[in-house]
Enzyme design. Structure first.
Site, short mmCIF file in Angstrom:
data_model
loop_
_atom_site.label_atom_id
_atom_site.label_comp_id
_atom_site.label_asym_id
_atom_site.label_seq_id
_atom_site.Cartn_x
_atom_site.Cartn_y
_atom_site.Cartn_z
N ARG A 1 47.00 74.70 2.39
CA ARG A 1 46.23 75.94 2.55
C ARG A 1 45.16 75.70 3.60
NH1 ARG A 1 42.37 76.47 -2.89
NH2 ARG A 1 41.13 74.60 -2.53
N ASN B 1 38.43 82.65 1.40
CA ASN B 1 38.18 81.84 0.20
C ASN B 1 37.65 80.48 0.61
OD1 ASN B 1 38.69 81.43 -2.83
ND2 ASN B 1 39.69 79.63 -1.95
N GLU B 2 36.52 80.09 0.05
CA GLU B 2 35.94 78.77 0.27
C GLU B 2 36.02 78.36 1.75
OE1 GLU B 2 36.28 76.54 -4.04
OE2 GLU B 2 37.86 76.16 -2.57
N GLU C 1 33.62 80.48 -9.38
CA GLU C 1 34.60 79.52 -9.90
C GLU C 1 33.88 78.35 -10.54
OE1 GLU C 1 37.50 77.87 -7.28
OE2 GLU C 1 37.96 79.78 -6.30
N TRP D 1 41.85 67.20 -8.90
CA TRP D 1 41.70 66.58 -7.60
C TRP D 1 40.79 65.35 -7.58
CZ3 TRP D 1 36.52 67.19 -6.74
CH2 TRP D 1 35.90 68.29 -7.34
N LYS E 1 48.62 72.55 -10.73
CA LYS E 1 49.19 72.85 -12.06
C LYS E 1 48.49 72.12 -13.19
CE LYS E 1 53.09 69.62 -11.34
NZ LYS E 1 52.86 69.46 -9.89
N PHE E 2 47.79 71.02 -12.88
CA PHE E 2 47.06 70.31 -13.93
C PHE E 2 45.57 70.66 -13.93
CE2 PHE E 2 50.78 67.39 -13.42
CZ PHE E 2 51.31 67.63 -14.68
N HIS E 3 45.18 71.63 -13.11
CA HIS E 3 43.82 72.15 -13.15
C HIS E 3 43.70 73.09 -14.35
CE1 HIS E 3 40.12 74.15 -12.03
NE2 HIS E 3 39.99 73.41 -10.95
#
EC number: 3.2.1.23
Length: 689
Positions: free
Chosen positions: A132, A170-171, A329, A337, A378-380
């Site tokens: 991204r 975004n960010e 957020e 991460w 996916k693990f966030h």
């Protein structure tokens, strides 16, 4: 508190202020929600989502942040049907939306057709897609496509009943914040032309008489790339300034499209204001954002992560000029991460969330609503975990929603603070350039050490720019303000004249805004205010310490200070600075100016701060044990909200009286281990404030 009270209307509000007011009218109480990525889920899950959102008390969602490839699957062919259905369902449920411009990740077809939009790193490497943020904000092609996508969304959804806010990109600056491609270099030269007006002015500002660096025209100037040895420091500083500007310029380009179509709908982008984000000058961005929104994530390995959270929230409030802001957020539990992604402990999510509210946020939002099945995040953690609603995280999510609903009357109140810590991104950048007296001098180190000591005493500090209105502060801390303008230095001096206690630390006031040394002795811009003159720096060896004659110890730094109107409070001991002042004080007008010529160890810093607090009269809003976070917000009609967050494992006795909002009962005077109390304080005489 130097800000107007929440019940004082602004005279002749600007369009941005009017749009911000419209946002808070659309989002009454304390907003609650998350990033929502419905494109990752089938229709039946989306229907379940709306019902679960109602159960959790969700009131606002950021939608469509990474959805460009779904909205425009091929060039010029739009598919809005799925988003129409999502927004209609949310509107029917009474949930408002921060609709994103979908520009944070270019679709594959755009990269294939125009690879020139991809970012180029300092070493010349082109960074490819598959992740991204794979675009340059100065790319003319990307700006054209991004503006077209933004206009299509504004045209379609500008009147949608769910729309409360535009979430631009975004960010910005996340992952990569400096760009070195051909269009970036040309944009840098254009920025320099506007800044300096002539190549002669640039040569003078950059000191190009050194090392034959003189330029004959702007076309000769390049971004600072790898070179045989150290680069021109002012070139590096200006490129950092430009890089920050290029990102907000991209934001402003998209915001202009939005305001043309929907002039009354506010816009924002999510900042990353924290002790870890250095590259963007968010104070300079603030004027362009209708409301300040921030993302914040704990470092799980940090045993004092709640103190770093407080620092980041205080910084965000400073960027917002004390106005209410949005936590756009954070995480319900683990992120994905860090080297070791530890889950949050039971109750920690609520403490984190309410700590942001305590320090000025009127919204609590997460990444993300539903935990992804696929992709690198996916693990966030999320509000709805992989295991669904039969989980601790979900139970805490629902409990937090109920607590925020009970705190609705806090909305719009302002954080009380009589202490200011000066914070300046340009000083951060400049102080950590190469070829300085000691690489151990880091901009945030002393600043955060003072903030920590204040936190431990239950004292809230505002982090503000050097040029901010300082008239409401009794104690002002100026740490490592290496570069400072004449006007900002005069502003700080005027605060002391009016009665504030001002402390200036080592390596402050040394250079002007062009990184040119202020001649005549250190600390340059602050010599007259402080009544001292330092003729030579004496940085300490790695891990070295220096003794002080009152038993304190210093590290990192020392210098040869001469008195020129100030008095010595504490002096160095030992060779070669025995008897040389290490801490000085000078009476200035109705106030005082102190100079600190070393970095005190923890015990010494605590003792110094106690002296400064005693002189300035600053104290905590209540009495509580160490480890209990205290913050007060002041609202309309004299309402006073005391936030008490117990980060310890023991009951905490707190000297406060009033009604506790979450439980709706009279405050007992005790906060349980790991718990939070929000007290509407009794006014003098025992009546509710």
């Amino acid at each position: 508190m130097p800000y107007p009270s929440s019940d004082t209307p602004a005279a002749n509000p600007s369009p941005a202020d009017s749009r911000a007011a419209r946002l808070w009218e659309a989002l009454p109480g304390l907003s609650y929600g998350a990033d929502y990525n419905p494109e990752q889920w089938p229709e039946d899950i989306r229907r379940q989502d709306v019902e679960l959102m109602k159960e959790a008390g969700v009131t606002v969602l950021s939608v469509g942040i990474f959805s460009w490839a779904w909205l425009e699957p091929s060039e010029g062919r739009y598919d809005f049907a799925w988003l129409d259905g999502v927004l209609d369902s949310l509107a029917d449920a009474g949930i408002k939306v921060a609709l994103a411009t979908a520009t944070a990740a270019p679709p594959a077809w755009l990269v294939l057709k125009h690879p020139e939009i991809l970012p180029v790193a300092a070493d010349g490497t082109t960074l490819g897609p598959g992740s991204r943020r794979h675009y340059s904000p100065s790319s003319s092609v990307y700006r054209r496509y991004a503006a077209r996508m933004t206009r299509a969304l504004a045209d379609r959804y500008g009147d949608h009943p769910a729309l409360a806010l535009w979430h631009v990109d975004n960010e910005l600056g996340c992952h990569i914040s400096e760009y070195y491609g051909p269009e970036d270099a040309e944009a840098f030269r254009g920025w320099l032309r506007r800044r300096y007006g002539s190549i002669e002015a640039l040569n003078d500002a950059w000191g190009t008489a050194f090392w034959s660096q003189r330029y004959g025209g702007f076309a000769e100037v390049q971004p600072p790339a790898p070179a045989p040895t150290t680069l021109n420091p002012t070139q590096q500083l200006d490129f950092q300034r430009f890089s920050s500007w290029a990102l907000i310029d991209f934001y402003n380009m998209l915001a202009a499209v939005i305001h043309e179509v929907t002039p009354d709908v506010p816009t924002t982008t999510n900042l990353m204001a924290s002790s870890a984000t250095k590259s963007m000058d968010y104070f300079s961005w603030a004027k362009d954002l209708d409301v300040i929104a921030n993302d914040h994530y704990l470092v799980a390995a940090d045993t004092e992560r709640h103190i770093e959270l407080a620092f980041s929230a205080d910084l965000t409030r400073g960027i917002a000029d004390g106005k209410p802001w949005m936590l756009m957020e954070h995480s319900t539990s683990a992120v994905n991460w860090q080297p070791r992604n530890l889950p949050k402990l039971p109750g920690e999510m609520a403490r984190n969330s309410l700590a942001h509210v305590a320090r000025g946020s009127d919204a609590v939002m997460f990444f993300q609503w539903r935990q992804s099945r696929q992709g690198s995040e996916k693990f966030h953690s999320a509000m709805v975990p992989h295991d669904g609603t039969a989980t601790r995280v979900w139970r805490e999510v629902v409990e937090l929603g109920a607590a925020l609903k009970a705190l609705a009357q806090v909305q719009g109140s302002r954080v009380e603070s009589r202490t200011a810590i000066i914070f300046d991104y340009e000083a951060w950048w400049a102080s950590e350039l190469d070829s300085h007296p000691s690489q151990d001098v880091k901009y945030l180190t002393l600043l955060r050490a003072f903030h920590r000591e204040l936190f431990l005493r239950g004292i809230t500090a505002d982090l503000v720019q050097p040029g901010a209105d300082l008239s409401g502060y009794s104690l002002i801390l100026v740490c490592t303000l290496y570069t400072v303008t004449d006007a900002a230095a005069a502003n700080i001096a005027a605060a002391a004249e009016r009665g504030a206690t001002v402390l200036v630390s080592y390596f402050s006031g040394i250079v002007d805004q062009h990184d040119a040394v202020r001649l005549g002795g250190y600390p340059g811009a602050f010599r007259e205010l402080l009544g001292i003159n330092s003729e030579e720096f004496h940085p300490l060896p790695q891990h070295g310490t220096v003794g002080l004659d009152n038993g304190w110890k210093g590290r990192i730094w020392s210098e040869n200070v001469r008195l020129a109107g100030a008095e010595a409070v504490v002096s160095f001991t030992g060779h070669p600075l025995a008897g040389v002042p290490a801490l000085t004080r000078r009476v200035v007008g109705s106030g005082a100016a102190w100079y600190l010529a070393t970095f005190p160890d923890d015990t010494s810093l605590a003792g110094l701060l106690d002296s400064l607090l005693a002189e300035s009269g600053v104290a905590a809003p209540a009495t509580a044990p160490a480890g209990v976070e205290l913050t007060r917000r002041l609202g309309a009609g004299g309402a006073s909200f005391l936030f008490v967050i117990n980060h310890t494992g023991a009951e905490a006795d707190v000297a406060a009286s009033g009604r506790e909002l979450v439980t709706g009962t009279q405050f007992s005077g005790v906060v349980q281990p790991g718990a939070v109390a929000v007290i509407v304080e009794d006014a003098p005489g025992g009546q509710p404030g």
